[in-house]
Design an enzyme around this catalytic site. Structure first.
Site, PDB file in Angstrom:
ATOM      1  N   GLY A 120       0.793  -1.254   0.061  1.00  0.00           N
ATOM      2  CA  GLY A 120      -0.113  -0.048  -0.074  1.00  0.00           C
ATOM      3  C   GLY A 120       0.652   1.271  -0.040  1.00  0.00           C
TER       4      GLY A 120
ATOM      5  NE  ARG B  65       5.601  -1.453   4.477  1.00  0.00           N
ATOM      6  CZ  ARG B  65       6.482  -1.693   5.374  1.00  0.00           C
ATOM      7  NH1 ARG B  65       7.457  -2.803   5.369  1.00  0.00           N
ATOM      8  NH2 ARG B  65       6.273  -1.236   6.455  1.00  0.00           N
TER       9      ARG B  65
ATOM     10  NE  ARG C 149      -3.454  11.940  -8.943  1.00  0.00           N
ATOM     11  CZ  ARG C 149      -4.418  12.581  -8.265  1.00  0.00           C
ATOM     12  NH1 ARG C 149      -4.902  12.591  -7.162  1.00  0.00           N
ATOM     13  NH2 ARG C 149      -5.303  13.132  -9.215  1.00  0.00           N
TER      14      ARG C 149
ATOM     15  NE  ARG D 143      -3.840  -5.431   0.291  1.00  0.00           N
ATOM     16  CZ  ARG D 143      -3.282  -4.652   1.206  1.00  0.00           C
ATOM     17  NH1 ARG D 143      -2.436  -3.989   0.728  1.00  0.00           N
ATOM     18  NH2 ARG D 143      -3.803  -4.871   2.349  1.00  0.00           N
TER      19      ARG D 143
ATOM     20  CB  SER E  74      -0.422  -4.265   7.389  1.00  0.00           C
ATOM     21  OG  SER E  74      -0.908  -3.023   7.133  1.00  0.00           O
TER      22      SER E  74
ATOM     23  CG  ASP F   2      -3.775  -3.883  13.610  1.00  0.00           C
ATOM     24  OD1 ASP F   2      -4.911  -4.178  14.042  1.00  0.00           O
ATOM     25  OD2 ASP F   2      -3.415  -3.647  12.685  1.00  0.00           O
TER      26      ASP F   2
ATOM     27  NE  ARG G 103       3.315  -1.619  11.998  1.00  0.00           N
ATOM     28  CZ  ARG G 103       2.079  -1.183  11.488  1.00  0.00           C
ATOM     29  NH1 ARG G 103       2.061  -1.336  10.085  1.00  0.00           N
ATOM     30  NH2 ARG G 103       0.888  -1.044  12.149  1.00  0.00           N
TER      31      ARG G 103
END
Length: 236
Positions: A24, A28, A47, A91, A94, A208, A221
């Site tokens: 996402g 990353r 963008r 994909r 998280s 989480d 993470r």
């Protein structure tokens, strides 16, 4: 190829590999490119949704951010599948765990993606479409994880349009149907792949837990997401 560059992607024909990894977060994507790919080159910056192409173990692979939510990944994955001739999108994101046996750092592979989204309305179907992963990618991911020594859990996830939901019992309802985790993109990706006749897979690291309130810190993470990234890279 006549539709490129697009308002969202200034890459040219041939800039993307046949396999694209999509986290996402565009930062990353940058991290993956600089850490795992050989000779990465930036192919998109519109963008600040950064995209890169390089090689991993001799195979060409691309990585690009997808943003948050199905409208965002819907645009980027549609263009990659239909305008840039990408064959498969993986994909890597998280998710929030929902079941009691789901723990922090677990890797969940989304065999199916329930959704509260209206994304499928555009197809005019006379029923409910079930967004599912490509089985070939899924089975290869499971086998790769076994060789890597990483435990993965395969099942249903929830792709929701609503991060802050006013319904206090909404998570309980999905949990009672055996949904493993909640995220915001897989269903849209799976539907775009189905319509385009392409392949898609969603792998998620539990960052989480919806019920326990536990959450990974920044270092955890990075370490746990690395396992998921390496599985995805092996699928290129």
């Amino acid at each position: 190829m006549l539709n490129i560059p697009t308002p969202h992607n200034n890459a040219k024909a041939g800039d993307f590999a046949k396999t694209v990894l999509m986290p996402g977060d565009p930062l990353r994507a940058k991290y993956i490119a600089e850490t795992y790919l050989e000779n990465p080159r930036q192919v998109n910056a519109v963008r600040n949704m950064l995209g890169y192409t390089g090689t991993y173990k001799g195979k060409e692979v691309s990585v690009m951010g997808a943003g948050m939510g199905m409208p965002s990944i819907g645009i980027y994955s549609y263009e990659l599948f239909n305008f840039y001739d990408v064959d498969q999108i993986i994909r890597i994101g998280s998710a929030g765990g929902m079941q009691d046996n789901i723990k922090l750092m677990d890797v969940v592979i989304a065999m199916g993606a329930c959704t509260d989204s209206n994304f499928a309305y555009q197809y005019g179907l006379p029923g409910t479409f079930a967004p599912i992963a490509d089985y070939g990618l899924l089975s290869r991911a499971v086998e790769t994880a076994k060789r890597q020594g990483t435990n993965v859990i395969v099942g249903n996830v929830l792709s929701t349009d609503v991060f802050y939901n006013t319904m206090s019992n909404v998570n309980d309802l999905w949990k009672n149907m055996g949904v493993l985790a909640v995220e915001m993109e897989a269903a849209g990706l799976y539907m775009n792949a189905a319509k385009a006749g392409k392949k898609a897979l969603c792998m998620l690291t539990i960052s989480d837990h919806v019920y326990t309130g536990e959450a990974l810190d920044a270092e955890e993470r990075q370490l746990s997401f690395g396992k998921m990234m390496e599985i995805a890279l092996e699928l290129a």
